[in-house]
Design a protein around this motif. Structure first.
Motif, short mmCIF file in Angstrom:
data_model
loop_
_atom_site.label_atom_id
_atom_site.label_comp_id
_atom_site.label_asym_id
_atom_site.label_seq_id
_atom_site.Cartn_x
_atom_site.Cartn_y
_atom_site.Cartn_z
N ALA A 109 -82.00 -40.09 5.50
CA ALA A 109 -83.21 -39.48 4.95
C ALA A 109 -83.21 -39.58 3.43
O ALA A 109 -84.24 -39.89 2.81
N LEU A 110 -82.06 -39.35 2.81
CA LEU A 110 -81.93 -39.44 1.36
C LEU A 110 -82.19 -40.87 0.88
O LEU A 110 -82.90 -41.09 -0.11
N LYS A 111 -81.65 -41.85 1.58
CA LYS A 111 -81.89 -43.26 1.23
C LYS A 111 -83.38 -43.59 1.32
O LYS A 111 -83.94 -44.26 0.45
N GLN A 120 -93.59 -35.90 -8.04
CA GLN A 120 -92.86 -34.65 -8.28
C GLN A 120 -92.24 -34.12 -6.99
O GLN A 120 -91.10 -33.66 -6.98
N GLU A 121 -92.99 -34.22 -5.89
CA GLU A 121 -92.49 -33.71 -4.62
C GLU A 121 -91.32 -34.55 -4.11
O GLU A 121 -90.35 -33.99 -3.59
N ILE A 122 -91.36 -35.87 -4.27
CA ILE A 122 -90.24 -36.68 -3.79
C ILE A 122 -88.99 -36.37 -4.60
O ILE A 122 -87.89 -36.39 -4.07
N ASP A 123 -89.18 -36.02 -5.87
CA ASP A 123 -88.04 -35.62 -6.69
C ASP A 123 -87.40 -34.35 -6.14
O ASP A 123 -86.17 -34.25 -6.03
N VAL A 124 -88.22 -33.39 -5.75
CA VAL A 124 -87.71 -32.14 -5.17
C VAL A 124 -87.01 -32.42 -3.84
O VAL A 124 -85.92 -31.91 -3.58
N ILE A 125 -87.62 -33.26 -3.01
CA ILE A 125 -87.04 -33.60 -1.71
C ILE A 125 -85.68 -34.26 -1.91
O ILE A 125 -84.71 -33.93 -1.21
N ILE A 126 -85.59 -35.17 -2.85
CA ILE A 126 -84.31 -35.84 -3.13
C ILE A 126 -83.26 -34.81 -3.55
O ILE A 126 -82.12 -34.84 -3.05
#
Length: 124
Positions: free
Chosen positions: A69-71, A99-105
């Protein structure tokens, strides 16, 4: 709310937003249509892998799926950058997604680090 619940909800909401963006990009045609194919695969795969991790057969299995998921999240971030930098889409249109993908990462990094730490700690 636990990190696992939060990441499940976030990745589902994110996937729906990616689908909507990709519909828009697909209608534009050209290179945006091609890039949208890449974006939709990685952007929707994040949540699918997070969900699959919840049924992991072991901590190692859970970790493996969360690392996938992180990859996928990092790949999604990449495609968003390519779309903006190539002029395929205005940065303001995808700013909240970026911004959201940064938080998810960041959440996925924290989860994977915690599981790795747990796996290294010997059971008494």
């Amino acid at each position: 709310m636990t990190d696992n619940q939060d990441i499940q909800e976030r990745t589902l909401t994110f996937a729906v937003r990616v689908v909507k963006l990709c519909r828009f990009l697909h209608e534009k045609g050209g290179i945006e249509r091609i890039l949208s194919s890449q974006l939709i695969r990685s952007g929707t795969s994040i949540g699918a892998n997070v969900r699959e991790a919840q049924s992991g057969q072991s901590d190692r299995d859970f970790l493996h799926k969360m690392e996938i998921a992180l990859k996928e999240a990092r790949e999604t971030e990449y495609w968003l950058i390519v779309l903006v930098e190539s002029g395929g889409i205005n940065e303001n249109k995808v700013k909240s997604l970026t911004q959201e993908i940064d938080v998810i990462i960041r959440i996925l990094v924290t989860i994977t680090k915690n599981v790795k730490k747990k796996l290294r700690t010997p059971n008494p």
